[in-house]
Motif scaffolding. Structure first.
Motif, short mmCIF file in Angstrom:
data_model
loop_
_atom_site.label_atom_id
_atom_site.label_comp_id
_atom_site.label_asym_id
_atom_site.label_seq_id
_atom_site.Cartn_x
_atom_site.Cartn_y
_atom_site.Cartn_z
N GLU A 189 0.81 -1.22 0.00
CA GLU A 189 0.00 0.00 0.00
C GLU A 189 0.84 1.27 0.00
OE1 GLU A 189 -0.26 -2.61 2.09
OE2 GLU A 189 -0.80 -1.95 4.13
N ASP A 190 2.15 1.14 0.11
CA ASP A 190 3.04 2.30 -0.02
C ASP A 190 3.35 2.60 -1.49
OD1 ASP A 190 4.81 1.09 2.84
OD2 ASP A 190 3.40 2.77 2.78
N THR A 191 2.91 1.74 -2.38
CA THR A 191 3.14 1.97 -3.80
C THR A 191 2.49 3.27 -4.26
OG1 THR A 191 3.31 -0.39 -4.31
CG2 THR A 191 2.66 1.08 -6.12
N ALA A 192 3.30 4.15 -4.84
CA ALA A 192 2.81 5.47 -5.24
C ALA A 192 3.94 6.22 -5.93
CB ALA A 192 2.33 6.27 -4.03
N VAL A 193 3.57 7.33 -6.54
CA VAL A 193 4.57 8.30 -6.97
C VAL A 193 4.80 9.25 -5.80
CG1 VAL A 193 5.14 10.14 -8.59
CG2 VAL A 193 3.87 8.14 -9.39
N TYR A 194 6.04 9.39 -5.43
CA TYR A 194 6.41 10.23 -4.28
C TYR A 194 6.95 11.56 -4.80
CZ TYR A 194 5.68 6.44 -1.01
OH TYR A 194 5.11 5.46 -0.25
N TYR A 195 6.43 12.64 -4.21
CA TYR A 195 6.81 13.98 -4.60
C TYR A 195 7.41 14.71 -3.40
CZ TYR A 195 3.57 13.20 -8.49
OH TYR A 195 2.91 12.71 -9.59
N CYS A 196 8.48 15.46 -3.65
CA CYS A 196 8.97 16.35 -2.62
C CYS A 196 8.43 17.76 -2.91
CB CYS A 196 10.49 16.36 -2.56
SG CYS A 196 11.32 16.80 -4.10
N ALA A 197 8.33 18.53 -1.86
CA ALA A 197 7.77 19.87 -1.98
C ALA A 197 8.41 20.77 -0.93
CB ALA A 197 6.26 19.84 -1.81
N SER A 198 8.43 22.05 -1.23
CA SER A 198 9.00 23.00 -0.27
C SER A 198 8.16 24.26 -0.23
CB SER A 198 10.44 23.34 -0.63
OG SER A 198 10.50 24.18 -1.77
N VAL A 199 8.23 24.91 0.94
CA VAL A 199 7.55 26.18 1.13
C VAL A 199 8.33 27.00 2.14
CG1 VAL A 199 6.00 25.15 2.88
CG2 VAL A 199 5.38 27.31 1.77
N PHE A 200 8.50 28.28 1.81
CA PHE A 200 9.13 29.20 2.76
C PHE A 200 8.08 29.57 3.79
CE2 PHE A 200 11.93 32.34 4.38
CZ PHE A 200 11.12 33.41 4.76
N VAL A 201 8.43 29.38 5.05
CA VAL A 201 7.48 29.72 6.11
C VAL A 201 8.14 30.63 7.13
CG1 VAL A 201 6.08 27.65 5.87
CG2 VAL A 201 8.06 27.62 7.37
#
Length: 125
Positions: A88-100
């Motif tokens: 169930e971990d099968t997926a496309v994994y995306y990284c993301a960033s945000v300045f906070v």
């Protein structure tokens, strides 16, 4: 900001993978860095996030105790160590960033303006 995710692949259930996400364009030490994933036919969901200084981490309940997010600000890179993988971990994994400007870690994808291209993780049973 450009983010480049890598490290995905095919692994058997119970195995491990380490994803990397390298940033360029500017230093990301003031950004929250997170991983999301999207399984076939499902919406993209939050997996894990790490604060600017790596002092705080947040995980989805489904990966707690199995996944570890970390970052190396000197390398402008965030990692996701995934252990005890399940189908169930099968997926496309995306990284993301945000300045906070605070120490919070957003878990909503709409809060993130910068995204990597995604890396496919397939876990066979």
């Amino acid at each position: 900001v450009q983010l480049q995710a890598s490290g995905g692949g095919l692994v058997q259930a119970g195995g491990s993978l380490r994803l990397s996400c390298a940033g360029s364009g500017r230093p990301l030490d003031m950004d929250v860095m997170s991983w999301f994933r999207q399984a076939p036919g499902k919406e993209r969901e939050f997996v894990a996030g790490v604060s600017r200084s790596a002092g705080r981490t947040v995980y989805a309940d489904s990966v707690k105790g199995r996944f570890t997010i970390s970052r190396d600000n000197a390398k402008n890179t965030v990692y996701l160590q995934m252990n005890s993988l399940k189908p169930e971990d099968t997926a496309v994994y995306y990284c993301a960033s945000v300045f906070v400007g605070s120490f919070g870690i957003p878990t909503t994808q709409t809060m993130y303006p910068y995204w990597g291209q995604g890396t496919l993780v397939t876990v066979s049973s």
